[in-house]
Design an enzyme around this catalytic site. Structure first.
Site, PDB file in Angstrom:
ATOM      1  N   THR A   1     -32.800 -16.926 -17.439  1.00 65.36           N
ATOM      2  CA  THR A   1     -32.826 -17.757 -18.154  1.00 65.36           C
ATOM      3  C   THR A   1     -32.768 -18.132 -19.476  1.00 65.36           C
ATOM      4  O   THR A   1     -32.812 -16.444 -19.956  1.00 65.36           O
ATOM      5  CB  THR A   1     -34.202 -18.148 -18.325  1.00 65.36           C
ATOM      6  OG1 THR A   1     -35.277 -18.048 -18.079  1.00 65.36           O
ATOM      7  CG2 THR A   1     -34.175 -18.923 -16.627  1.00 65.36           C
TER       8      THR A   1
ATOM      9  N   GLY B   1     -38.140  -4.730 -13.064  1.00 61.08           N
ATOM     10  CA  GLY B   1     -37.882  -6.372 -13.894  1.00 61.08           C
ATOM     11  C   GLY B   1     -39.428  -6.780 -12.407  1.00 61.08           C
ATOM     12  O   GLY B   1     -39.167  -6.604 -11.232  1.00 61.08           O
ATOM     13  N   ARG B   2     -40.013  -8.139 -12.762  1.00 64.16           N
ATOM     14  CA  ARG B   2     -41.067  -8.287 -11.962  1.00 64.16           C
ATOM     15  C   ARG B   2     -40.413  -8.974 -10.907  1.00 64.16           C
ATOM     16  O   ARG B   2     -40.672  -8.659  -9.618  1.00 64.16           O
ATOM     17  CB  ARG B   2     -41.890  -9.669 -12.458  1.00 64.16           C
ATOM     18  CG  ARG B   2     -42.747  -8.899 -14.144  1.00 64.16           C
ATOM     19  CD  ARG B   2     -43.809  -9.847 -14.683  1.00 64.16           C
ATOM     20  NE  ARG B   2     -42.398 -10.646 -15.511  1.00 64.16           N
ATOM     21  CZ  ARG B   2     -42.615  -9.815 -17.150  1.00 64.16           C
ATOM     22  NH1 ARG B   2     -44.183  -8.867 -17.363  1.00 64.16           N
ATOM     23  NH2 ARG B   2     -41.769 -10.391 -17.884  1.00 64.16           N
ATOM     24  N   VAL B   3     -38.893  -9.915 -11.205  1.00 63.07           N
ATOM     25  CA  VAL B   3     -38.523 -10.987  -9.991  1.00 63.07           C
ATOM     26  C   VAL B   3     -37.753  -9.272  -9.005  1.00 63.07           C
ATOM     27  O   VAL B   3     -37.761  -9.116  -7.810  1.00 63.07           O
ATOM     28  CB  VAL B   3     -37.587 -11.415 -10.195  1.00 63.07           C
ATOM     29  CG1 VAL B   3     -36.930 -12.520  -9.353  1.00 63.07           C
ATOM     30  CG2 VAL B   3     -38.304 -12.376 -11.100  1.00 63.07           C
TER      31      VAL B   3
ATOM     32  N   HIS C   1     -46.177 -20.659 -18.546  1.00 64.01           N
ATOM     33  CA  HIS C   1     -45.791 -19.396 -18.321  1.00 64.01           C
ATOM     34  C   HIS C   1     -46.773 -18.172 -18.095  1.00 64.01           C
ATOM     35  O   HIS C   1     -47.753 -18.268 -19.717  1.00 64.01           O
ATOM     36  CB  HIS C   1     -44.613 -18.812 -18.326  1.00 64.01           C
ATOM     37  CG  HIS C   1     -43.760 -19.765 -17.523  1.00 64.01           C
ATOM     38  ND1 HIS C   1     -42.986 -20.879 -18.029  1.00 64.01           N
ATOM     39  CD2 HIS C   1     -43.246 -19.218 -16.143  1.00 64.01           C
ATOM     40  CE1 HIS C   1     -42.552 -21.626 -16.821  1.00 64.01           C
ATOM     41  NE2 HIS C   1     -42.186 -20.460 -15.719  1.00 64.01           N
TER      42      HIS C   1
ATOM     43  N   ALA D   1     -29.056 -21.153 -11.519  1.00 54.05           N
ATOM     44  CA  ALA D   1     -30.331 -21.863 -11.176  1.00 54.05           C
ATOM     45  C   ALA D   1     -31.155 -21.108 -12.203  1.00 54.05           C
ATOM     46  O   ALA D   1     -32.220 -19.484 -12.090  1.00 54.05           O
ATOM     47  CB  ALA D   1     -30.765 -21.571  -9.719  1.00 54.05           C
TER      48      ALA D   1
ATOM     49  N   ASN E   1     -34.207 -21.512 -11.757  1.00 55.55           N
ATOM     50  CA  ASN E   1     -35.335 -21.730 -10.519  1.00 55.55           C
ATOM     51  C   ASN E   1     -34.936 -21.519  -9.358  1.00 55.55           C
ATOM     52  O   ASN E   1     -33.780 -23.042  -9.533  1.00 55.55           O
ATOM     53  CB  ASN E   1     -36.598 -22.874 -11.081  1.00 55.55           C
ATOM     54  CG  ASN E   1     -38.154 -22.572 -10.650  1.00 55.55           C
ATOM     55  OD1 ASN E   1     -37.476 -22.311  -9.436  1.00 55.55           O
ATOM     56  ND2 ASN E   1     -38.503 -22.604 -11.193  1.00 55.55           N
TER      57      ASN E   1
ATOM     58  N   GLY F   1     -29.980 -15.685 -12.073  1.00 54.10           N
ATOM     59  CA  GLY F   1     -31.529 -16.133 -12.328  1.00 54.10           C
ATOM     60  C   GLY F   1     -31.892 -15.919 -13.724  1.00 54.10           C
ATOM     61  O   GLY F   1     -32.575 -17.311 -14.038  1.00 54.10           O
TER      62      GLY F   1
ATOM     63  N   LYS G   1     -43.628 -13.519 -21.018  1.00 46.04           N
ATOM     64  CA  LYS G   1     -42.244 -14.305 -20.544  1.00 46.04           C
ATOM     65  C   LYS G   1     -42.023 -14.540 -22.422  1.00 46.04           C
ATOM     66  O   LYS G   1     -42.665 -14.744 -23.685  1.00 46.04           O
ATOM     67  CB  LYS G   1     -42.508 -15.958 -20.390  1.00 46.04           C
ATOM     68  CG  LYS G   1     -41.351 -16.761 -20.082  1.00 46.04           C
ATOM     69  CD  LYS G   1     -41.485 -18.625 -18.980  1.00 46.04           C
ATOM     70  CE  LYS G   1     -39.944 -19.047 -19.176  1.00 46.04           C
ATOM     71  NZ  LYS G   1     -38.863 -17.660 -18.661  1.00 46.04           N
TER      72      LYS G   1
HETATM   73  P1  NAD Z   1     -38.838  -8.077 -16.781  1.00 48.83           P
HETATM   74  O1  NAD Z   1     -38.914  -8.164 -18.098  1.00 48.83           O
HETATM   75  O2  NAD Z   1     -39.798  -8.275 -16.208  1.00 48.83           O
HETATM   76  O3  NAD Z   1     -37.655  -8.197 -16.251  1.00 48.83           O
HETATM   77  C1  NAD Z   1     -36.123  -7.699 -16.766  1.00 48.83           C
HETATM   78  C2  NAD Z   1     -35.435  -7.056 -16.194  1.00 48.83           C
HETATM   79  O4  NAD Z   1     -34.078  -6.395 -17.004  1.00 48.83           O
HETATM   80  C3  NAD Z   1     -36.054  -5.682 -16.530  1.00 48.83           C
HETATM   81  O5  NAD Z   1     -35.355  -4.827 -15.062  1.00 48.83           O
HETATM   82  C4  NAD Z   1     -34.985  -4.945 -17.385  1.00 48.83           C
HETATM   83  O6  NAD Z   1     -35.080  -3.104 -16.918  1.00 48.83           O
HETATM   84  C5  NAD Z   1     -33.987  -5.707 -17.255  1.00 48.83           C
HETATM   85  N1  NAD Z   1     -33.032  -5.461 -18.347  1.00 48.83           N
HETATM   86  C6  NAD Z   1     -33.634  -5.630 -19.792  1.00 48.83           C
HETATM   87  N2  NAD Z   1     -32.850  -5.517 -20.581  1.00 48.83           N
HETATM   88  C7  NAD Z   1     -31.423  -5.254 -20.046  1.00 48.83           C
HETATM   89  C8  NAD Z   1     -30.264  -4.549 -20.822  1.00 48.83           C
HETATM   90  N3  NAD Z   1     -29.493  -4.477 -22.233  1.00 48.83           N
HETATM   91  N4  NAD Z   1     -29.189  -3.940 -19.609  1.00 48.83           N
HETATM   92  C9  NAD Z   1     -29.566  -4.048 -17.988  1.00 48.83           C
HETATM   93  N5  NAD Z   1     -30.798  -4.867 -17.807  1.00 48.83           N
HETATM   94  C10 NAD Z   1     -31.739  -4.625 -18.806  1.00 48.83           C
HETATM   95  O7  NAD Z   1     -38.782 -10.134 -16.205  1.00 48.83           O
HETATM   96  P2  NAD Z   1     -38.587 -10.993 -15.359  1.00 48.83           P
HETATM   97  O8  NAD Z   1     -39.799 -11.493 -14.931  1.00 48.83           O
HETATM   98  O9  NAD Z   1     -38.511 -10.682 -14.342  1.00 48.83           O
HETATM   99  O10 NAD Z   1     -37.487 -12.510 -15.786  1.00 48.83           O
HETATM  100  C11 NAD Z   1     -36.098 -11.651 -15.804  1.00 48.83           C
HETATM  101  C12 NAD Z   1     -35.705 -13.048 -16.100  1.00 48.83           C
HETATM  102  O11 NAD Z   1     -35.051 -13.850 -14.568  1.00 48.83           O
HETATM  103  C13 NAD Z   1     -35.972 -13.985 -17.066  1.00 48.83           C
HETATM  104  O12 NAD Z   1     -35.375 -14.521 -18.161  1.00 48.83           O
HETATM  105  C14 NAD Z   1     -36.857 -14.985 -16.970  1.00 48.83           C
HETATM  106  O13 NAD Z   1     -37.217 -15.507 -17.609  1.00 48.83           O
HETATM  107  C15 NAD Z   1     -35.800 -15.357 -15.671  1.00 48.83           C
HETATM  108  N6  NAD Z   1     -36.502 -15.953 -14.399  1.00 48.83           N
HETATM  109  C16 NAD Z   1     -36.808 -16.716 -13.666  1.00 48.83           C
HETATM  110  C17 NAD Z   1     -36.571 -17.255 -12.350  1.00 48.83           C
HETATM  111  C18 NAD Z   1     -35.390 -18.458 -11.514  1.00 48.83           C
HETATM  112  O14 NAD Z   1     -36.398 -18.568 -10.596  1.00 48.83           O
HETATM  113  N7  NAD Z   1     -34.172 -18.632 -11.405  1.00 48.83           N
HETATM  114  C19 NAD Z   1     -37.879 -17.021 -12.250  1.00 48.83           C
HETATM  115  C20 NAD Z   1     -38.028 -16.020 -13.281  1.00 48.83           C
HETATM  116  C21 NAD Z   1     -37.472 -15.580 -14.207  1.00 48.83           C
END
Ligand code: NAD
Length: 255
Positions: A90, A11-13, A144, A112, A114, A88, A148
Site C-alpha cells: 500500500t 516481512g509480517r505478511v 493500525h 488490492a 486489502n 498487496g 505501519k
Molecule cells: P513489513 O515492514 O513487515 O515488511 C516489508 C517487507 O519488505 C520486508 O520483507 C522487507 O525486507 C521488504 N523490503 C523493504 N524494502 C525493500 C527493498 N528496497 N527491496 C526489497 N524488499 C524490501 O511490512 P508488512 O506489515 O508485511 O506490510 C507490507 C506491505 O503490505 C505494506 O505496504 C502494508 O501496508 C501492506 N499490507 C497490505 C495488506 C493487504 O491486504 N493488501 C495487508 C497488510 C499489509
C-alpha cells in the site's frame, strides 16, 4: 503445481504467506527475494535470491507485500520479464500506480489494498450506502499497529474512493485528513479519513454515515494477518489463469 514467488518474504505478511503456502493445495513456494540472509529457516528446495529477474523466472506468479519503493523495482523488473503479479503493498505514489497499470498491459496484475473477503464486501456496502444516503455526512476512521508506515491506510483510501465515486465526487477534492483549530463548519461533501496508530492492531476500519437523528457505522476488524496472506494466495491461484489486465480482489471473489 503453481510455483509461487514471494517478494517481501521477511516481512509480517510475507512470512505468513510462506507458512500458509505449506497448506495450500496445488501451490508451492518456489522462490523468495531476500536482500540479505533470511533470519528464518526455509525448505532447501526454495530458491533464495537477491535478483528480481531470477525470482520472476523461477515463479509462475509473484506475491508482493513490501514497500512502495521496492514494489516499484519489482514492477520495473516484471516489465522486462512479465509474470502474473499479486500486489498487496500500500501507499503507492501516482507514478508507481501508473507503472502498475503499464505492467498490467503486459501481464495479469491483481492490486488490492486489502486482500480480505470482508473488506471486499465492505467496499460494495459503502458504495451502496453512499448512494442511498445522499444527505448523510461520511467520515472514515482507521486504526493500525504502531509499525505501519503509510497513512491513511490503503484500505481506508479505497473505501473513501468507493464512497466518493458513488456520489460522483472527486476524492482528491473532498478528502480531509485532519482537523485542528478554528476551521469552521464541516462542508457538505467532505469525506474525512482519519488514521490512528498504536499497539498491535491488525486493522480496523469504520465508515460512518451521519445525519440529523440517526447514523449508520459499517465496521470491519481484521483479527489476524492470515486473512491477508490467505487472501493473497487465493488471489494468486486465480490470477495465473487470467489474461493480462488489471484486476481487483472483487474480480477474484466474483463480487
Ligand atoms: P513489513 O515492514 O513487515 O515488511 C516489508 C517487507 O519488505 C520486508 O520483507 C522487507 O525486507 C521488504 N523490503 C523493504 N524494502 C525493500 C527493498 N528496497 N527491496 C526489497 N524488499 C524490501 O511490512 P508488512 O506489515 O508485511 O506490510 C507490507 C506491505 O503490505 C505494506 O505496504 C502494508 O501496508 C501492506 N499490507 C497490505 C495488506 C493487504 O491486504 N493488501 C495487508 C497488510 C499489509
Amino acid at each position: 503445481m503453481i510455483k509461487v514467488g514471494v517478494f517481501g518474504a521477511s516481512g509480517r505478511v510475507g512470512k505468513l504467506i510462506i507458512e500458509d503456502l505449506k497448506n495450500s493445495e496445488g501451490m508451492q513456494l518456489a522462490a523468495v527475494y531476500a536482500r540479505r540472509e533470511l533470519d528464518f529457516a526455509i525448505e532447501p528446495s526454495v530458491l533464495v535470491t537477491s535478483d528480481m529477474a531470477t525470482l520472476l523466472s523461477a515463479s509462475d506468479v509473484v506475491i508482493d507485500f513490501s514497500l512502495p519503493e521496492a514494489c516499484e523495482k519489482l514492477l520495473e523488473a516484471a516489465l522486462k520479464n512479465p509474470k502474473p503479479l499479486v500486489i498487496g503493498t500500500t501507499g503507492l505514489s501516482t507514478h508507481q500506480l501508473n507503472l502498475l497499470k503499464e505492467a498490467s498491459e503486459a501481464m495479469p496484475v491483481l492490486y488490492a489494498t486489502n486482500m480480505s473477503l470482508g473488506v471486499a464486501l465492505l467496499n460494495k456496502l459503502v458504495a451502496q450506502a453512499s448512494q442511498a444516503l445522499r444527505d448523510f455526512d461520511i467520515e472514515i476512521v482507521e486504526m493500525h499497529h504502531r509499525h505501519k508506515k503509510d497513512a491513511p491506510s490503503g484500505t481506508a483510501l479505497t473505501l473513501a474512493e468507493s464512497a466518493a465515486k458513488a456520489r460522483d465526487l472527486d476524492l482528491d477534492k473532498v478528502r480531509v485528513s485532519g482537523r485542528d483549530g478554528n476551521i469552521g463548519e464541516r462542508s457538505r461533501d467532505e469525506i474525512a479519513v482519519m488514521a490512528l496508530r498504536g499497539g498491535d492492531i491488525v486493522g480496523r476500519h469504520t465508515v460512518g454515515f451521519y445525519n440529523d437523528g440517526e447514523f449508520i457505522e459499517l465496521n470491519h476488524t481484521a483479527t489476524s494477518r492470515n486473512t491477508f496472506s490467505k487472501g493473497a494466495i487465493r488471489a494468486a491461484a486465480w490470477l495465473v489463469k487470467q489474461p493480462e489486465g488489471l484486476y481487483s480482489i472483487s474480480d477474484c471473489l466474483g463480487l
